[in-house]
Design a protein around this motif. Sequence first.
Motif, mmCIF file in Angstrom:
data_model
loop_
_atom_site.group_PDB
_atom_site.id
_atom_site.type_symbol
_atom_site.label_atom_id
_atom_site.label_comp_id
_atom_site.label_asym_id
_atom_site.label_seq_id
_atom_site.Cartn_x
_atom_site.Cartn_y
_atom_site.Cartn_z
ATOM 1 N N TRP A 138 0.853 -1.201 0.000
ATOM 2 C CA TRP A 138 0.000 0.000 0.000
ATOM 3 C C TRP A 138 0.885 1.247 0.000
ATOM 4 C CZ3 TRP A 138 -5.125 1.235 -0.213
ATOM 5 C CH2 TRP A 138 -5.535 2.479 0.289
ATOM 6 N N ASP A 139 0.412 2.325 -0.630
ATOM 7 C CA ASP A 139 1.141 3.591 -0.670
ATOM 8 C C ASP A 139 0.226 4.714 -0.214
ATOM 9 O OD1 ASP A 139 2.825 5.728 -1.166
ATOM 10 O OD2 ASP A 139 2.451 5.736 -3.332
ATOM 11 N N ASP A 140 0.462 5.231 0.974
ATOM 12 C CA ASP A 140 -0.335 6.330 1.518
ATOM 13 C C ASP A 140 -0.146 7.627 0.738
ATOM 14 O OD1 ASP A 140 -2.095 5.681 3.551
ATOM 15 O OD2 ASP A 140 -0.557 5.686 5.108
ATOM 16 N N GLY A 141 0.963 7.739 0.002
ATOM 17 C CA GLY A 141 1.283 9.009 -0.637
ATOM 18 C C GLY A 141 0.623 9.256 -1.974
ATOM 19 N N THR A 142 -0.034 8.242 -2.534
ATOM 20 C CA THR A 142 -0.615 8.390 -3.871
ATOM 21 C C THR A 142 -2.107 8.096 -3.841
ATOM 22 O OG1 THR A 142 1.475 7.643 -4.850
ATOM 23 C CG2 THR A 142 -0.458 7.653 -6.280
ATOM 24 N N PRO A 143 -2.940 8.966 -4.431
ATOM 25 C CA PRO A 143 -4.372 8.655 -4.529
ATOM 26 C C PRO A 143 -4.578 7.354 -5.294
ATOM 27 C CG PRO A 143 -3.950 10.949 -5.102
ATOM 28 C CD PRO A 143 -2.614 10.289 -5.003
ATOM 29 N N LEU A 144 -5.508 6.534 -4.825
ATOM 30 C CA LEU A 144 -5.745 5.244 -5.471
ATOM 31 C C LEU A 144 -6.112 5.399 -6.940
ATOM 32 C CD1 LEU A 144 -7.694 3.042 -2.885
ATOM 33 C CD2 LEU A 144 -5.494 2.562 -3.957
ATOM 34 N N GLU A 145 -6.907 6.413 -7.253
ATOM 35 C CA GLU A 145 -7.316 6.607 -8.640
ATOM 36 C C GLU A 145 -6.111 6.792 -9.568
ATOM 37 O OE1 GLU A 145 -10.724 7.889 -6.031
ATOM 38 O OE2 GLU A 145 -8.547 8.122 -6.033
ATOM 39 N N GLU A 146 -5.082 7.465 -9.084
ATOM 40 C CA GLU A 146 -3.876 7.667 -9.887
ATOM 41 C C GLU A 146 -3.182 6.333 -10.149
ATOM 42 O OE1 GLU A 146 0.502 9.858 -9.523
ATOM 43 O OE2 GLU A 146 -1.182 10.581 -8.307
ATOM 44 N N THR A 147 -3.057 5.526 -9.106
ATOM 45 C CA THR A 147 -2.425 4.213 -9.255
ATOM 46 C C THR A 147 -3.234 3.303 -10.175
ATOM 47 O OG1 THR A 147 -1.444 4.353 -7.038
ATOM 48 C CG2 THR A 147 -1.645 2.162 -8.015
ATOM 49 N N LEU A 148 -4.543 3.247 -9.952
ATOM 50 C CA LEU A 148 -5.393 2.332 -10.715
ATOM 51 C C LEU A 148 -5.454 2.718 -12.186
ATOM 52 C CD1 LEU A 148 -8.338 1.805 -8.194
ATOM 53 C CD2 LEU A 148 -6.339 0.346 -8.578
ATOM 54 N N SER A 149 -5.528 3.997 -12.483
ATOM 55 C CA SER A 149 -5.584 4.420 -13.882
ATOM 56 C C SER A 149 -4.269 4.119 -14.592
ATOM 57 C CB SER A 149 -5.917 5.907 -13.979
ATOM 58 O OG SER A 149 -4.888 6.707 -13.417
ATOM 59 N N THR A 150 -3.156 4.276 -13.871
ATOM 60 C CA THR A 150 -1.845 3.989 -14.458
ATOM 61 C C THR A 150 -1.697 2.507 -14.766
ATOM 62 O OG1 THR A 150 -0.884 5.826 -13.189
ATOM 63 C CG2 THR A 150 0.640 4.231 -14.149
ATOM 64 N N LEU A 151 -2.070 1.666 -13.816
ATOM 65 C CA LEU A 151 -1.976 0.222 -14.024
ATOM 66 C C LEU A 151 -2.900 -0.234 -15.152
ATOM 67 C CD1 LEU A 151 -1.865 -0.936 -10.292
ATOM 68 C CD2 LEU A 151 0.046 -0.906 -11.921
ATOM 69 N N THR A 152 -4.071 0.370 -15.230
ATOM 70 C CA THR A 152 -5.001 0.050 -16.317
ATOM 71 C C THR A 152 -4.386 0.396 -17.666
ATOM 72 O OG1 THR A 152 -6.942 0.350 -14.908
ATOM 73 C CG2 THR A 152 -7.283 0.556 -17.281
ATOM 74 N N ASP A 153 -3.714 1.531 -17.742
ATOM 75 C CA ASP A 153 -3.053 1.930 -18.991
ATOM 76 C C ASP A 153 -1.996 0.898 -19.399
ATOM 77 O OD1 ASP A 153 -4.569 4.213 -19.113
ATOM 78 O OD2 ASP A 153 -2.999 5.539 -18.328
ATOM 79 N N LEU A 154 -1.274 0.350 -18.416
ATOM 80 C CA LEU A 154 -0.235 -0.629 -18.732
ATOM 81 C C LEU A 154 -0.823 -1.897 -19.326
ATOM 82 C CD1 LEU A 154 2.173 -0.335 -15.653
ATOM 83 C CD2 LEU A 154 2.391 0.702 -17.918
ATOM 84 N N VAL A 155 -1.989 -2.302 -18.840
ATOM 85 C CA VAL A 155 -2.654 -3.476 -19.405
ATOM 86 C C VAL A 155 -3.139 -3.179 -20.817
ATOM 87 C CG1 VAL A 155 -4.614 -5.058 -19.179
ATOM 88 C CG2 VAL A 155 -3.323 -4.382 -17.144
ATOM 89 N N ARG A 156 -3.719 -2.021 -20.997
ATOM 90 C CA ARG A 156 -4.322 -1.697 -22.299
ATOM 91 C C ARG A 156 -3.281 -1.445 -23.383
ATOM 92 N NH1 ARG A 156 -9.425 1.970 -20.066
ATOM 93 N NH2 ARG A 156 -10.502 0.186 -19.115
ATOM 94 N N CYS A 157 -2.069 -1.061 -22.997
ATOM 95 C CA CYS A 157 -1.028 -0.874 -24.010
ATOM 96 C C CYS A 157 -0.198 -2.134 -24.216
ATOM 97 C CB CYS A 157 -0.131 0.309 -23.655
ATOM 98 S SG CYS A 157 1.021 0.016 -22.308
ATOM 99 N N GLY A 158 -0.503 -3.203 -23.471
ATOM 100 C CA GLY A 158 0.122 -4.491 -23.712
ATOM 101 C C GLY A 158 1.408 -4.769 -22.964
#
Length: 365
Positions: A138-158
Amino acid sequence: MSDSTSLPLRYVGNCGVKVSNICLGAMTFGERPKAGVALPGQCDEELAHSLLDKFVALGGNFVDTADVYSGGVSEKIVGSWLKKQEREKIVLATKVRFPTGTGPNDVGLSRKHIMFAVEESLKRLDTPYIDLYQTHCWDDGTPLEETLSTLTDLVRCGKVRYLGLSNVTGWQLQKIIDLTKTKPYEPFVSLQVQYSLLCRQTEWELQDVCKREGLGILPWSPLKGGWLTGKMTRDGGAPAGSRAAWADEKKMFLQSTPGFSTYGNDDKVWNLLDVLQSVAKETGRSQAQVAIRWLLHQSAVSSVVIGAKTLSQLEDNCAAGFNNWTLNEDQLKRLGEASDVPIPYPWEMTWRCQTGRKRDGVVPV
């Protein structure tokens, strides 16, 4: 090799990928660059490749590492081995979150750090994609939405095929899952978490969330730093060169490396080890095999992450996953009772009040 002496496959949670029920963890691969920090029993590249080759020969297809293991050396070793394999036959997992440098943005689950870290991992692993990319904590310093959107982008770009989590509390896990349902975020398929006969707290919340939400549990430290292997004795202490001896010497008591002083005066732990030894004799198996097999009996567990520093240790641990033996109900009960820990409020009360209210199988939400 017969089917009974080859690692069987299981689905990872509610996704369509299958992995061997034993996963080879690569934390023991490579020495840490910083002098004086290296754990005992680390493997050089030649030995690590031999372990990986043997693991595949035993039916294994699931390898787990992280960008911080041995300062990135672990990923490099796995990558140099992976070049000699048929890439699609290996399910490769790594992690991101912990410091990879000294700068203020060289840590955490921000978009900046994740995007940099995944590219570095891909270079070290020498592969165009990662099968399972896991947040390491877990990372208290980053909003979850920022983390989740970034990880989603990594999946969608392959660059990444599936997403996993590690080292979170119950409320954090549920919050993450709920957020992935409110927006078009990529769902998570697994939770890598400490779980063993000496760490039953995983069952208080995390196990139930994984069962309800379709995540596969990937237990790490299944032998609790060697404590469940039978090498510790009440009178003899920790063997020289063991991780427990190292922890006491360095006074570095990590979750994965408890020292002899951590449990040496705990009668309950010695009672558990006596029961573990008894069950091992009954089954004709090693104590390590029994401890790992106990985990494979637990609900929601997809694969158990083991570490190894010798070929014989690897073979022994992998044999825990073979289908040519099992633990019976009496043995499971004795191990469960010996390893059980007092349940604090509110878990004790809420569980006690569920008499007659339990559902079989997955609970609809």
